[in-house]
Design a protein around this motif. Structure first.
Motif, PDB file in Angstrom:
ATOM      1  N   LYS A 202       0.803  -1.113   0.118  1.00  0.00           N
ATOM      2  CA  LYS A 202       0.142  -0.033   0.056  1.00  0.00           C
ATOM      3  C   LYS A 202       0.912   1.250   0.130  1.00  0.00           C
ATOM      4  O   LYS A 202       1.516   1.469   0.878  1.00  0.00           O
ATOM      5  N   LEU A 203       1.052   1.838  -1.128  1.00  0.00           N
ATOM      6  CA  LEU A 203       1.800   3.087  -1.325  1.00  0.00           C
ATOM      7  C   LEU A 203       1.111   4.205  -1.676  1.00  0.00           C
ATOM      8  O   LEU A 203       0.209   4.355  -2.378  1.00  0.00           O
ATOM      9  N   TRP A 204       2.061   5.513  -1.473  1.00  0.00           N
ATOM     10  CA  TRP A 204       1.393   6.618  -1.975  1.00  0.00           C
ATOM     11  C   TRP A 204       2.703   7.467  -2.365  1.00  0.00           C
ATOM     12  O   TRP A 204       3.704   7.175  -1.881  1.00  0.00           O
ATOM     13  N   TYR A 205       2.454   8.621  -3.081  1.00  0.00           N
ATOM     14  CA  TYR A 205       3.511   9.488  -3.758  1.00  0.00           C
ATOM     15  C   TYR A 205       3.001  11.043  -3.834  1.00  0.00           C
ATOM     16  O   TYR A 205       2.005  10.925  -3.914  1.00  0.00           O
ATOM     17  N   LEU A 206       3.819  11.964  -3.930  1.00  0.00           N
ATOM     18  CA  LEU A 206       3.447  13.014  -4.335  1.00  0.00           C
ATOM     19  C   LEU A 206       4.826  13.671  -5.133  1.00  0.00           C
ATOM     20  O   LEU A 206       5.833  13.873  -4.338  1.00  0.00           O
ATOM     21  N   GLY A 207       4.808  14.136  -6.294  1.00  0.00           N
ATOM     22  CA  GLY A 207       5.820  14.524  -6.969  1.00  0.00           C
ATOM     23  C   GLY A 207       5.567  15.105  -8.440  1.00  0.00           C
ATOM     24  O   GLY A 207       4.371  15.216  -8.744  1.00  0.00           O
ATOM     25  N   PRO A 208       6.612  15.684  -9.002  1.00  0.00           N
ATOM     26  CA  PRO A 208       6.214  16.359 -10.255  1.00  0.00           C
ATOM     27  C   PRO A 208       6.607  15.514 -11.332  1.00  0.00           C
ATOM     28  O   PRO A 208       6.896  14.230 -11.442  1.00  0.00           O
ATOM     29  N   MET A 209       5.326  15.701 -12.322  1.00  0.00           N
ATOM     30  CA  MET A 209       5.084  14.987 -13.665  1.00  0.00           C
ATOM     31  C   MET A 209       5.344  16.010 -14.724  1.00  0.00           C
ATOM     32  O   MET A 209       5.261  17.180 -14.622  1.00  0.00           O
TER      33      MET A 209
ATOM     34  N   GLY B 274      -4.508  15.961  -9.208  1.00  0.00           N
ATOM     35  CA  GLY B 274      -3.544  17.080  -9.791  1.00  0.00           C
ATOM     36  C   GLY B 274      -3.460  17.912  -8.669  1.00  0.00           C
ATOM     37  O   GLY B 274      -4.480  18.542  -8.151  1.00  0.00           O
ATOM     38  N   VAL B 275      -2.241  18.298  -8.219  1.00  0.00           N
ATOM     39  CA  VAL B 275      -1.939  19.398  -7.142  1.00  0.00           C
ATOM     40  C   VAL B 275      -2.333  20.706  -7.428  1.00  0.00           C
ATOM     41  O   VAL B 275      -3.076  21.660  -6.803  1.00  0.00           O
ATOM     42  N   GLU B 276      -2.019  21.062  -8.572  1.00  0.00           N
ATOM     43  CA  GLU B 276      -2.115  22.483  -9.216  1.00  0.00           C
ATOM     44  C   GLU B 276      -3.770  22.722  -9.442  1.00  0.00           C
ATOM     45  O   GLU B 276      -4.203  23.766  -8.713  1.00  0.00           O
ATOM     46  N   ARG B 277      -4.587  21.755  -9.849  1.00  0.00           N
ATOM     47  CA  ARG B 277      -5.932  22.006 -10.041  1.00  0.00           C
ATOM     48  C   ARG B 277      -6.462  21.886  -8.825  1.00  0.00           C
ATOM     49  O   ARG B 277      -7.439  22.585  -8.400  1.00  0.00           O
ATOM     50  N   LEU B 278      -6.142  21.077  -7.560  1.00  0.00           N
ATOM     51  CA  LEU B 278      -6.872  21.076  -6.297  1.00  0.00           C
ATOM     52  C   LEU B 278      -6.425  22.397  -5.602  1.00  0.00           C
ATOM     53  O   LEU B 278      -7.531  23.042  -4.872  1.00  0.00           O
ATOM     54  N   LEU B 279      -5.431  23.111  -5.931  1.00  0.00           N
ATOM     55  CA  LEU B 279      -5.393  24.537  -5.150  1.00  0.00           C
ATOM     56  C   LEU B 279      -6.016  25.165  -5.427  1.00  0.00           C
ATOM     57  O   LEU B 279      -6.553  26.193  -4.986  1.00  0.00           O
ATOM     58  N   LEU B 280      -6.442  25.327  -7.139  1.00  0.00           N
ATOM     59  CA  LEU B 280      -7.383  26.085  -7.426  1.00  0.00           C
ATOM     60  C   LEU B 280      -8.859  25.987  -6.818  1.00  0.00           C
ATOM     61  O   LEU B 280      -9.618  27.086  -6.735  1.00  0.00           O
TER      62      LEU B 280
ATOM     63  N   ARG C 108       2.992  22.223 -17.637  1.00  0.00           N
ATOM     64  CA  ARG C 108       3.815  21.085 -18.382  1.00  0.00           C
ATOM     65  C   ARG C 108       4.701  20.545 -17.309  1.00  0.00           C
ATOM     66  O   ARG C 108       4.939  19.383 -17.401  1.00  0.00           O
ATOM     67  N   GLN C 109       5.054  21.074 -16.347  1.00  0.00           N
ATOM     68  CA  GLN C 109       5.444  20.516 -14.979  1.00  0.00           C
ATOM     69  C   GLN C 109       4.052  20.557 -13.988  1.00  0.00           C
ATOM     70  O   GLN C 109       4.114  21.736 -13.879  1.00  0.00           O
ATOM     71  N   PHE C 110       3.736  19.459 -13.541  1.00  0.00           N
ATOM     72  CA  PHE C 110       2.621  19.667 -12.965  1.00  0.00           C
ATOM     73  C   PHE C 110       2.691  18.525 -11.782  1.00  0.00           C
ATOM     74  O   PHE C 110       3.930  17.714 -11.528  1.00  0.00           O
ATOM     75  N   HIS C 111       2.174  18.509 -10.549  1.00  0.00           N
ATOM     76  CA  HIS C 111       2.462  17.855  -9.569  1.00  0.00           C
ATOM     77  C   HIS C 111       1.417  16.878  -9.371  1.00  0.00           C
ATOM     78  O   HIS C 111       0.042  17.141  -9.367  1.00  0.00           O
ATOM     79  N   GLN C 112       1.380  15.588  -8.672  1.00  0.00           N
ATOM     80  CA  GLN C 112       0.543  14.538  -8.785  1.00  0.00           C
ATOM     81  C   GLN C 112       0.621  14.152  -7.164  1.00  0.00           C
ATOM     82  O   GLN C 112       1.860  13.409  -7.040  1.00  0.00           O
ATOM     83  N   LEU C 113      -0.765  13.902  -6.528  1.00  0.00           N
ATOM     84  CA  LEU C 113      -0.493  13.080  -5.280  1.00  0.00           C
ATOM     85  C   LEU C 113      -1.244  11.870  -5.772  1.00  0.00           C
ATOM     86  O   LEU C 113      -2.404  12.083  -6.382  1.00  0.00           O
TER      87      LEU C 113
END
Length: 425
Positions: A101-108, A304-310, A120-125
Motif C-alpha cells: 500500500k503505497l502513496w507518492y507526491l511529486g512532479p510529472m 492533480g495538485v495545481e488543480r486542487l489548489l485552484l 507542463r510540469q505539474f504535481h500529482q498526489l
C-alpha cells in the motif's frame, strides 16, 4: 532569464499550501497504513510505451523524451503509476503474496498547452495498492481520496464510477463503439475521426458538444460485461454504500490510459469549468505483466495538485505562524552571543528571527512588534558584559533579565505558551 513555459516556481507564500496538502495526505494515508514511495522522475521511454499505450495523446504528443550519453531513450515521467509498477517488479515488493500500500507526491511532465490548472510540469498526489483484487479495496481507495479532499475543504465534489470489465470485455466494447462511431466519421474533425480507428475510448472523454451529442445513444460499456464483472461492480457499489460514499454511475467514464480494467472512477467538481476532474483512477491488474513482470492485481488514483489548489485556496485559510523569539543585538560585533542562543531555541522548536541590522533597541522592539513576536531577547552591551539575557514579553509589556544559564529553564514555559497560542505541536 525566465523559467520555461509551463514550468512555474513555487514561491514561499505558496509553499505553505503545498506543505499543508502533503501533511493532510500523510495523516489520512498513514492511518490507513499506506507508506510513501519516491521514484525517479526519469525512466526508460519503453516503460511508458508499454504501459500507457501507443495510441494515446501522452505517447504521441506529450512526452519529454531524449537520448542520454549512452544513447538510451529516457523520458521525464508523464504520470506516476508506471514507475511504481516498475519498482514493485524490480524490488520484488509483492513476493510471497504480500500486499503493498503505497502513496507518492511529486512532479510529472507533459508537453501540452499550458492553461489554468494544467502546466507542463505539474504535481500529482497518488495512491497505489498492489497485491489484491478484492472489490472492497476499490471502495476503500475511493473513500481515502474523498477523505483527503474533504479534509482540505474541497467544495462541491462528486464521485463518478464505472466498470470497464476484463480486457476481453473491454475489447468487445471497443469494437461496438467503433461500429457505432464510424457512422458519424464525416461529422467529426480529422483528429477525432482518426481516434475512431486508433483509440475510440478517447472520444468518450471529449469536451466537444458535438461529440457529446453523437455519444448520447452510443452503446454502454456495462452492457458488454459478463456475469463475473457485473457482480464485481455490484460489490464495489455495495461497499461504497456501506461506508457512506455517495456516487453516480457514469457510463461514459473510461479513463484515457490503456492499462485500466474493471473499476474506474473520477471525483469531479462543478467549480472549475471544463477542468472539472480533481481525482481519477481505477484498477489495472495487468499493468505489471505489460511491462515484463508477473501479473499483480492493483488499483490506485492520482490527484492533480495545481488543480486542487485552484479549488481549495479560497476556502483554506493558512495564516503564517508568527515568530516566537526576536533576538535584538544593537552592536553587530556581539552577534556571536545571539548565535549561541539559537541552539537552545532550535532544541525547543521555537521560531526565531536573529536581527543582524545593528539598529537601536527602540527600533528592534518596533520590528519585533511588527512581526508579532511573542518575546524579544535584548542583548545589549550590559547584558553581554554580565552574560545575561533580557526577556521582553511583547504582549504583557513585561521584561525580566536572566543569566544565560537560567534562561534555558524558562524555555519550556515559552514553548508551552507559543504552542498553545498557535495550535502547533
Amino acid at each position: 532569464m525566465q523559467s520555461i513555459r509551463g514550468m512555474h516556481d513555487i514561491l514561499p507564500e505558496e509553499s505553505k499550501y503545498w506543505q499543508h496538502i502533503y501533511t493532510e495526505a500523510f495523516k489520512v494515508l498513514d492511518t490507513a497504513n499506506y507508506q510513501e514511495i519516491r521514484t525517479p522522475i526519469l525512466e526508460l521511454q519503453s516503460l511508458f510505451e508499454r504501459s500507457i499505450g501507443q495510441d494515446t495523446d501522452i505517447i504521441n504528443k506529450e512526452m519529454y523524451t531524449f537520448l542520454d550519453r549512452s544513447n538510451r531513450a529516457l523520458t521525464l515521467r508523464p504520470e506516476g503509476t508506471a514507475g511504481i509498477a516498475r519498482a514493485i517488479i524490480q524490488h520484488k515488493l509483492c513476493d510471497n503474496q504480500s500486499i503493498q500500500k503505497l502513496w507518492y507526491l511529486g512532479p510529472m511532465f507533459r508537453y501540452e498547452r499550458p492553461q489554468r490548472g494544467r502546466q507542463r510540469q505539474f504535481h500529482q498526489l497518488g495512491l497505489e495498492c498492489y497485491g489484491t483484487n478484492h472489490p472492497l479495496i476499490d471502495a476503500e481507495v475511493i473513500a481515502l481520496a474523498q477523505k483527503i479532499l474533504q479534509n482540505l475543504k474541497s467544495q462541491s465534489i462528486k464521485v463518478n464510477i464505472n466498470s470497464l470489465g476484463s480486457t476481453k470485455e473491454r475489447k468487445i466494447y471497443e469494437n461496438q463503439l467503433q461500429d457505432y462511431l464510424s457512422k458519424y466519421v464525416n461529422d467529426l474533425d480529422n483528429e477525432s475521426a482518426h481516434k475512431i480507428a486508433t483509440n475510440p475510448f478517447r472520444l468518450l472523454d471529449s469536451k466537444s458538444p458535438k461529440i457529446h451529442e453523437i455519444l448520447q445513444f452510443a452503446p454502454k460499456i456495462t452492457d458488454s460485461l459478463q456475469k463475473e464483472s457485473k457482480n464485481r461492480f455490484d460489490q464495489v457499489q455495495e461497499y461504497l454504500h456501506e461506508i457512506g460514499i455517495e456516487f453516480k454511475i457514469n457510463h461514459h467514464l473510461v479513463r484515457g490510459l490503456d492499462y485500466y480494467n474493471d473499476t474506474v472512477f473520477e471525483i469531479k467538481t462543478d467549480l472549475l469549468g471544463t477542468q472539472d476532474t480533481i481525482c481519477g483512477g481505477g484498477r489495472y491488474d495487468n499493468l505489471t505483466k505489460q511491462i515484463g513482470g508477473k501479473q499483480i492485481d492493483a488499483v490506485g488514483w492520482g490527484i492533480g495538485v495545481e488543480r486542487l489548489l485552484l479549488l481549495i485556496k479560497n476556502s483554506l485559510l493558512l495564516p503564517e505562524k508568527p515568530i516566537c523569539v526576536y533576538i535584538a543585538i544593537p552592536d553587530i560585533q556581539n552577534i556571536h552571543y545571539g548565535l549561541s542562543i539559537t541552539q537552545s531555541l532550535q532544541k525547543y522548536h521555537l521560531k526565531y528571527e536573529l536581527d543582524i541590522s545593528g539598529c537601536s533597541i527602540k527600533k528592534h522592539l518596533q520590528k519585533a512588534s511588527k512581526q508579532h513576536a511573542m518575546i524579544c531577547l535584548i542583548l545589549g552591551q550590559e547584558e553581554i558584559r554580565q552574560n545575561n539575557i533580557s526577556v521582553r514579553w511583547m504582549q504583557r509589556n513585561k521584561q525580566v533579565t536572566y543569566s544565560k544559564e537560567s534562561f534555558n529553564t524558562i524555555l519550556p514555559e515559552i514553548q508551552a505558551e507559543y504552542y498553545n497560542k498557535n495550535e502547533v505541536g
